[in-house]
Motif scaffolding. Structure first.
Motif, PDB file in Angstrom:
ATOM      1  N   ALA A 182      -3.199   5.907   2.833  1.00  0.00           N
ATOM      2  CA  ALA A 182      -2.813   4.699   2.097  1.00  0.00           C
ATOM      3  C   ALA A 182      -3.052   3.443   2.930  1.00  0.00           C
ATOM      4  O   ALA A 182      -3.390   2.390   2.390  1.00  0.00           O
ATOM      5  N   GLU A 242       1.342   3.890  -3.298  1.00  0.00           N
ATOM      6  CA  GLU A 242       0.933   5.302  -3.182  1.00  0.00           C
ATOM      7  C   GLU A 242       2.121   6.261  -3.165  1.00  0.00           C
ATOM      8  O   GLU A 242       1.983   7.422  -3.526  1.00  0.00           O
ATOM      9  N   ALA A 247       0.829  -1.213   0.000  1.00  0.00           N
ATOM     10  CA  ALA A 247       0.000   0.000   0.000  1.00  0.00           C
ATOM     11  C   ALA A 247       0.862   1.260   0.000  1.00  0.00           C
ATOM     12  O   ALA A 247       0.605   2.200  -0.758  1.00  0.00           O
ATOM     13  N   ASP A 278      -0.868  11.449   3.886  1.00  0.00           N
ATOM     14  CA  ASP A 278      -1.021  10.561   2.733  1.00  0.00           C
ATOM     15  C   ASP A 278      -0.738   9.106   3.126  1.00  0.00           C
ATOM     16  O   ASP A 278      -1.386   8.183   2.626  1.00  0.00           O
ATOM     17  N   PRO A 297       3.662   7.933  -0.637  1.00  0.00           N
ATOM     18  CA  PRO A 297       3.306   9.183   0.051  1.00  0.00           C
ATOM     19  C   PRO A 297       4.532  10.042   0.349  1.00  0.00           C
ATOM     20  O   PRO A 297       5.632   9.526   0.577  1.00  0.00           O
TER      21      PRO A 297
END
Length: 101
Positions: A89, A78, A74, A85, A80
């Motif tokens: 995620a 993503e 994850a 963020d 981040p």
């Protein structure tokens, strides 16, 4: 080099995640405990995902009792750059409990 420095964690390509929730502007790393995110050839395990000040003591638990492989996937999907963020995620991995009055 200590065990903490060898663990597989996420630091936004070496720049660190910007803390936009707790200490705005601080640089953070995401650690996968215990032992770091599993390598592709390792067995998955349940653990805790935390935000730290560059491999120091955890300051924020992002997810607890989750698959560390799923959490790693994850986060790396993503990518981040901000703490908020990273929280987003990992949200689908967290279990929520309902309280009744």
């Amino acid at each position: 080099m200590g065990e903490r420095e060898r663990m597989r964690g996420y630091d936004a390509a070496g720049t660190g995640l910007v803390d936009d929730l707790i200490e705005p502007g601080a640089s953070l790393t995401i650690d996968f405990l215990p032992g770091g995110a599993p390598e592709p050839d390792e067995l998955d395990r349940l653990g805790t995902v935390v935000a730290t000040h560059r491999r120091q003591a955890p300051i924020y638990v992002l997810a607890d009792e989750v698959s560390l492989r799923a959490a790693w996937t994850a986060i790396t999907h993503e990518r981040p750059t901000r703490l908020s963020d990273a929280v987003g995620a990992l949200a689908p991995l967290r279990r929520y409990t309902e309280t009744t009055r």
